[in-house]
Motif scaffolding. Structure first.
Motif: not given
Length: 539
Positions: A345-356
């Motif tokens: 959530e502190d990084t753009d990784l949360i968007a990648d997880i959302d997409k997956w």
């Protein structure tokens, strides 16, 4: 330094002596000339002329001649004195300018490195001390990174000192490009540099993370080979990091000592790595950064797993599920969401997880086994992802690509998402609602709760957070909060999902007051999507 200035200093007294000698000589000549002129001219007049009128006339002419000659002598004397004065002034200015340049050179040598022109250890220590004093009132955290070039001695011995110096200058230019304006890059030793990151954040965790990002940028910048004498030289660095001030009595020497300890540990571990000083905060930051790095790699390598937790009615009938994500690490095993979701959530990784997760849910709902069932699956969407300008188009594209029935999808958003721009949220939600997608306010009551925005939002569902559900049967305050949420939902004609239902008493409390969908361990634990689907097919 002294040799270059000595001729100037010696020439000034000589000029003064010459000036005094000329003045004395002119005075003597003038006195002698005047005396002889007056004496001889008068005698000559009386010898040549007897007529008083002629003598008077000639005397007048003689007087004007004397004035002219005196003026000429004074002119040459004054001109010589002005020239001497100007020369003395010029020489004095040169002396002052040479003194100023000498002081600047001394200052520069005292505070800057002669090879790279970077601040040296003395200036770094001075700036460290100043920042510590400035940071205390606001409790602002700064960071010091000490970095050492791995195997520099071997490079220097193999290619010569000249090549070693060229390498250090090239590295200093690379490092300058990494730091922010206002930060300090210093050379504190032969092959050792320091980066002073000023006022990162008042939160130690965030400050540690930023320092780690800078260390990562350093490694990336130095990954590119350095060309020295037409030869490519690849270098790696070891880094030691520490935050400061660590306490009210922290000092510049202590900060450098902590970073130096971490640096030596990094080198002892083989080099080419960055380590925080081993305090609790440093260890936490190290783990944080390691999780981020490994999670980024894990997403790319397919280590995420889709889990589902059933949502049931009062009779225990499955109405749908919430999609959850798990991370199956090749070494750590199943990593709890509490360890990696905050990092994401502190990084753009949360968007990648959302997409997956969203794509996996769409594929599951569009599968032959699920397309005939009227089960709805809820997917959490992070505020960071939702606020992206292409969010709606991405949702539409994924739905079109997978062929899923949008009416089986629920997107869960948090109240915090609505703080920044309610109008933008309403516009996006309305566009997706038109496709058949439902929206749910997750953890309702724990954030920015307002009836005014609830009336405006195109939502279909409220989720009561488990912190209220758990103690509602026994705690009158929690019971009152749950009853209020149920009343709001009824008034706005919204469905209600209660999270964290773990006991029959909690379920009975809810069922006695409203029609509520239950989610919790009383009915089912989160399980892999494949197993959940098998259970639904068997039921």
């Amino acid at each position: 330094m002294s040799d270059s200035s000595s001729p100037i200093k010696e020439s000034l007294p000589a000029s003064v002596k010459t000036s005094a000698f000329i003045a004395l000589k002119l005075a003597v000549v003038y006195a002698a000339f005047s005396g002889l002129y007056i004496l001889l001219s008068d005698q000559l007049l009386y010898f040549l002329f007897a007529d008083p009128a002629i003598i008077t006339f000639v005397s007048t002419i003689k007087g004007w001649i004397f004035v002219f000659l005196t003026s000429v002598m004074l002119y040459f004397f004054v001109r010589s004195q002005v020239q001497v004065a100007l020369e003395a002034s010029r020489l004095q200015q040169e002396v002052q300018e040479e003194k100023r340049r000498t002081e600047e050179r001394i200052h520069h040598l005292a505070y800057f490195d002669g090879l790279t022109e970077l601040p040296n250890r003395v200036l770094l220590t001075d700036r460290l001390a100043q920042i510590i004093v400035q940071s205390m009132p606001e409790k602002m955290q700064s960071a010091l990174i000490l970095l050492n070039v791995d195997r520099f001695k071997k490079i220097n011995d193999a290619r010569g000192q000249g090549s070693g110096d060229s390498l250090l200058k090239a590295l200093s230019l690379r490092l300058r490009a990494v730091i922010r304006d206002g930060d300090t890059l210093a050379r504190v030793g032969g092959d050792e540099f320091a980066i002073l990151l000023h006022s990162l954040n008042s939160n130690p965790q965030s400050a540690s993370h930023t320092a780690r990002i800078v260390a990562n940028k350093v490694q990336q910048a130095l990954n590119i080979p350095v060309v020295i004498d037409d030869n490519e030289v690849r270098v790696t660095v070891s880094m030691g990091l520490t935050l400061f001030p660590d306490a009210s009595d922290d000092s510049a020497d202590e900060v450098i000592k902590r970073a130096d300890n971490a640096l030596h540990k990094a080198k002892n571990k083989g080099g080419n790595q960055a380590l925080f000083f081993e305090s609790e905060m440093g260890i936490a930051a190290e783990q944080y950064f390691q999780i981020e790095r490994e999670l980024r790699k894990g997403i790319d390598q397919g280590e995420l797993q889709l889990y589902l937790q059933s949502q049931v009615d009062a009779n225990g009938k499955v109405m749908g599920a919430e999609a959850l994500v798990r991370w199956l690490h090749p070494e750590r095993g199943l990593v709890p969401p509490a360890m990696f979701i905050p990092v994401a959530e502190d990084t753009d990784l949360i968007a990648d997880i959302d997409k997956w997760v969203f794509e996996q849910v769409c594929l599951l709902l569009a599968s032959a086994a699920m397309c005939e069932r009227s089960l709805r699956i809820a997917v959490n969407i992070s505020p960071r992802h939702f606020r992206r300008s292409n969010f709606v188009n991405w949702i539409k594209s994924t739905i079109a690509k997978t062929g899923v029935d949008a009416g089986k999808l629920t997107l869960e958003i948090t109240e915090g998402l609505l703080v920044d721009s309610v109008s933008d949220a309403i516009a996006k939600m309305s566009e997706l609602t038109a496709l058949g997608i439902h929206f749910s306010i997750d953890d309702f009551g724990t954030g920015y709760s307002s009836l005014s925005y609830l009336k405006r939002l195109p939502i279909h569902e409220l989720k009561i957070d488990k912190v209220f559900v758990q103690d509602a049967p026994a705690n009158t305050e929690d019971a009152a909060l749950v009853e209020t949420i149920l009343a709001v939902a009824k008034h706005l004609r919204l469905r209600v999902v209660a999270e964290g239902v773990e006991t029959q008493a909690q379920a009975d409390f809810l069922n006695e007051r409203a029609v509520v969908t239950h989610q919790g361990y009383l009915y089912s634990k989160p399980e892999p999507a494949g197993r959940w689907l098998e259970n639904q097919l068997l039921s």
